[in-house]
Design a protein around this motif. Structure first.
Motif, PDB file in Angstrom:
ATOM      1  N   TRP A   1       5.732   0.329 -12.306  1.00 60.29           N
ATOM      2  CA  TRP A   1       5.848  -0.410 -11.056  1.00 60.29           C
ATOM      3  C   TRP A   1       6.714   0.343 -10.056  1.00 60.29           C
ATOM      4  O   TRP A   1       6.400   0.387  -8.870  1.00 60.29           O
ATOM      5  CB  TRP A   1       6.409  -1.819 -11.283  1.00 60.29           C
ATOM      6  CG  TRP A   1       5.363  -2.799 -11.721  1.00 60.29           C
ATOM      7  CD1 TRP A   1       5.315  -3.476 -12.901  1.00 60.29           C
ATOM      8  CD2 TRP A   1       4.207  -3.210 -10.989  1.00 60.29           C
ATOM      9  NE1 TRP A   1       4.202  -4.275 -12.943  1.00 60.29           N
ATOM     10  CE2 TRP A   1       3.507  -4.135 -11.775  1.00 60.29           C
ATOM     11  CE3 TRP A   1       3.691  -2.880  -9.727  1.00 60.29           C
ATOM     12  CZ2 TRP A   1       2.334  -4.745 -11.359  1.00 60.29           C
ATOM     13  CZ3 TRP A   1       2.514  -3.491  -9.309  1.00 60.29           C
ATOM     14  CH2 TRP A   1       1.851  -4.404 -10.125  1.00 60.29           C
ATOM     15  N   ARG A   2       7.821   0.933 -10.517  1.00 63.20           N
ATOM     16  CA  ARG A   2       8.696   1.696  -9.604  1.00 63.20           C
ATOM     17  C   ARG A   2       7.942   2.870  -8.997  1.00 63.20           C
ATOM     18  O   ARG A   2       8.131   3.200  -7.825  1.00 63.20           O
ATOM     19  CB  ARG A   2       9.939   2.183 -10.349  1.00 63.20           C
ATOM     20  CG  ARG A   2      10.955   1.106 -10.564  1.00 63.20           C
ATOM     21  CD  ARG A   2      12.277   1.660 -11.122  1.00 63.20           C
ATOM     22  NE  ARG A   2      13.049   0.569 -11.689  1.00 63.20           N
ATOM     23  CZ  ARG A   2      13.124   0.294 -12.997  1.00 63.20           C
ATOM     24  NH1 ARG A   2      12.522   1.061 -13.886  1.00 63.20           N
ATOM     25  NH2 ARG A   2      13.826  -0.728 -13.400  1.00 63.20           N
TER      26      ARG A   2
ATOM     27  N   GLU B   1       4.537   3.093  -8.651  1.00 63.62           N
ATOM     28  CA  GLU B   1       3.392   2.647  -7.853  1.00 63.62           C
ATOM     29  C   GLU B   1       3.773   1.775  -6.659  1.00 63.62           C
ATOM     30  O   GLU B   1       3.094   1.808  -5.643  1.00 63.62           O
ATOM     31  CB  GLU B   1       2.393   1.889  -8.735  1.00 63.62           C
ATOM     32  CG  GLU B   1       1.771   2.748  -9.826  1.00 63.62           C
ATOM     33  CD  GLU B   1       0.987   3.916  -9.282  1.00 63.62           C
ATOM     34  OE1 GLU B   1       0.262   3.730  -8.282  1.00 63.62           O
ATOM     35  OE2 GLU B   1       1.094   5.024  -9.843  1.00 63.62           O
ATOM     36  N   ARG B   2       4.827   0.959  -6.811  1.00 61.87           N
ATOM     37  CA  ARG B   2       5.229   0.036  -5.745  1.00 61.87           C
ATOM     38  C   ARG B   2       6.745   0.032  -5.626  1.00 61.87           C
ATOM     39  O   ARG B   2       7.407  -0.964  -5.920  1.00 61.87           O
ATOM     40  CB  ARG B   2       4.727  -1.382  -6.048  1.00 61.87           C
ATOM     41  CG  ARG B   2       3.219  -1.589  -6.106  1.00 61.87           C
ATOM     42  CD  ARG B   2       2.534  -1.579  -4.735  1.00 61.87           C
ATOM     43  NE  ARG B   2       3.132  -2.455  -3.740  1.00 61.87           N
ATOM     44  CZ  ARG B   2       2.844  -3.754  -3.585  1.00 61.87           C
ATOM     45  NH1 ARG B   2       1.944  -4.332  -4.347  1.00 61.87           N
ATOM     46  NH2 ARG B   2       3.450  -4.460  -2.639  1.00 61.87           N
TER      47      ARG B   2
ATOM     48  N   GLU C   1       8.701  -0.407  -3.333  1.00 65.43           N
ATOM     49  CA  GLU C   1       9.292  -1.383  -2.409  1.00 65.43           C
ATOM     50  C   GLU C   1       9.480  -2.765  -3.041  1.00 65.43           C
ATOM     51  O   GLU C   1      10.204  -3.604  -2.498  1.00 65.43           O
ATOM     52  CB  GLU C   1       8.428  -1.500  -1.139  1.00 65.43           C
ATOM     53  CG  GLU C   1       7.165  -2.341  -1.271  1.00 65.43           C
ATOM     54  CD  GLU C   1       5.993  -1.688  -2.028  1.00 65.43           C
ATOM     55  OE1 GLU C   1       4.940  -2.340  -2.088  1.00 65.43           O
ATOM     56  OE2 GLU C   1       6.129  -0.562  -2.550  1.00 65.43           O
ATOM     57  N   LEU C   2       8.815  -3.026  -4.177  1.00 63.66           N
ATOM     58  CA  LEU C   2       8.937  -4.333  -4.830  1.00 63.66           C
ATOM     59  C   LEU C   2      10.293  -4.473  -5.514  1.00 63.66           C
ATOM     60  O   LEU C   2      10.770  -3.538  -6.158  1.00 63.66           O
ATOM     61  CB  LEU C   2       7.848  -4.513  -5.885  1.00 63.66           C
ATOM     62  CG  LEU C   2       6.410  -4.708  -5.428  1.00 63.66           C
ATOM     63  CD1 LEU C   2       5.496  -4.877  -6.635  1.00 63.66           C
ATOM     64  CD2 LEU C   2       6.288  -5.901  -4.501  1.00 63.66           C
ATOM     65  N   ASP C   3      10.882  -5.665  -5.404  1.00 64.21           N
ATOM     66  CA  ASP C   3      12.096  -5.963  -6.161  1.00 64.21           C
ATOM     67  C   ASP C   3      11.650  -6.464  -7.534  1.00 64.21           C
ATOM     68  O   ASP C   3      11.212  -7.609  -7.670  1.00 64.21           O
ATOM     69  CB  ASP C   3      12.939  -7.016  -5.449  1.00 64.21           C
ATOM     70  CG  ASP C   3      14.196  -7.394  -6.239  1.00 64.21           C
ATOM     71  OD1 ASP C   3      14.431  -6.824  -7.329  1.00 64.21           O
ATOM     72  OD2 ASP C   3      14.937  -8.272  -5.760  1.00 64.21           O
ATOM     73  N   ILE C   4      11.752  -5.608  -8.530  1.00 64.93           N
ATOM     74  CA  ILE C   4      11.298  -5.962  -9.882  1.00 64.93           C
ATOM     75  C   ILE C   4      12.473  -6.245 -10.816  1.00 64.93           C
ATOM     76  O   ILE C   4      12.315  -6.244 -12.041  1.00 64.93           O
ATOM     77  CB  ILE C   4      10.395  -4.856 -10.466  1.00 64.93           C
ATOM     78  CG1 ILE C   4      11.140  -3.521 -10.525  1.00 64.93           C
ATOM     79  CG2 ILE C   4       9.098  -4.740  -9.665  1.00 64.93           C
ATOM     80  CD1 ILE C   4      10.422  -2.463 -11.345  1.00 64.93           C
ATOM     81  N   SER C   5      13.640  -6.540 -10.250  1.00 59.76           N
ATOM     82  CA  SER C   5      14.838  -6.749 -11.077  1.00 59.76           C
ATOM     83  C   SER C   5      14.697  -7.919 -12.063  1.00 59.76           C
ATOM     84  O   SER C   5      15.298  -7.890 -13.132  1.00 59.76           O
ATOM     85  CB  SER C   5      16.069  -6.948 -10.193  1.00 59.76           C
ATOM     86  OG  SER C   5      15.900  -8.054  -9.338  1.00 59.76           O
TER      87      SER C   5
ATOM     88  N   MET D   1      11.829  -8.747 -13.486  1.00 64.78           N
ATOM     89  CA  MET D   1      10.723  -8.457 -14.387  1.00 64.78           C
ATOM     90  C   MET D   1      11.203  -8.020 -15.770  1.00 64.78           C
ATOM     91  O   MET D   1      10.572  -8.344 -16.776  1.00 64.78           O
ATOM     92  CB  MET D   1       9.831  -7.376 -13.767  1.00 64.78           C
ATOM     93  CG  MET D   1       8.417  -7.370 -14.292  1.00 64.78           C
ATOM     94  SD  MET D   1       7.384  -6.122 -13.469  1.00 64.78           S
ATOM     95  CE  MET D   1       7.025  -6.913 -11.915  1.00 64.78           C
TER      96      MET D   1
END
Length: 165
Positions: A16-17, A19-20, A22-26, A28
């Motif tokens: 995810w980091r 590919e995306r 800008e997403l906040d995946i904290s 996840m």
């Protein structure tokens, strides 16, 4: 973090980091790990329940009756309140346990239209044996954590669960 400390969720997070970014995946990581742990723990618990010809669902009903103390009887409404299932699901579970001779329906002395669900002697023996095996299995499942780590995890999970309950 050592490389050996990485798990499947770390691989997903890295993807995810990449590919995306800008997403906040904290969130996840912890939620993904809880979801994966739930699957692993459920599988291990079902294996133990099966040794007693029970499922997690039937164990839940019998354990709720057993924890209620003598005479090990509850109304269907009380059983429902102690679990997270619909009334139709609970009726089905009670029917199966009654057919297996583990519970019986008795007339409710406080409500002529109602019934009380009671453990039979066989039900009491079965849940006592299954509960002992379940507790030992749970100890085995959490053995990889030190006692203070268990307490810290329990405290964090209690705080997290309180946000929903």
């Amino acid at each position: 973090m050592k490389h050996s400390d990485k798990d499947h969720v770390d691989k997903i997070l890295a993807q995810w980091r990449r590919e995306r970014p800008e997403l906040d995946i904290s969130a996840m990581g912890p939620l993904g790990r809880l979801a994966r742990l739930r699957v692993h723990v459920a599988r291990e618990q079902e294996t133990v329940f099966a040794e007693y010809d029970l499922t997690s669902a039937s164990f839940d009903v019998l354990a709720t009756l057993r924890r209620s103390g003598p005479p090990f009887q509850l109304s269907p409404g009380e059983l429902l309140a102690a679990t997270m299932v619909t009334s139709g699901t609970m009726t089905n579970r009670i029917d199966q346990l009654e057919r297996a001779g583990l519970v019986e329906r008795l007339d409710n002395p406080e409500d002529r239209r109602g019934v009380i669900i009671a453990l039979t002697q066989n039900g009491l023996k079965r849940i006592d044996a299954a509960a002992a095996a379940h507790a030992a299995n749970q100890q085995r499942l959490i053995a990889g954590l030190e006692p203070e780590e268990r307490e810290a995890l329990d405290a964090l999970l209690r705080k997290f669960l309180a946000t929903f309950e």
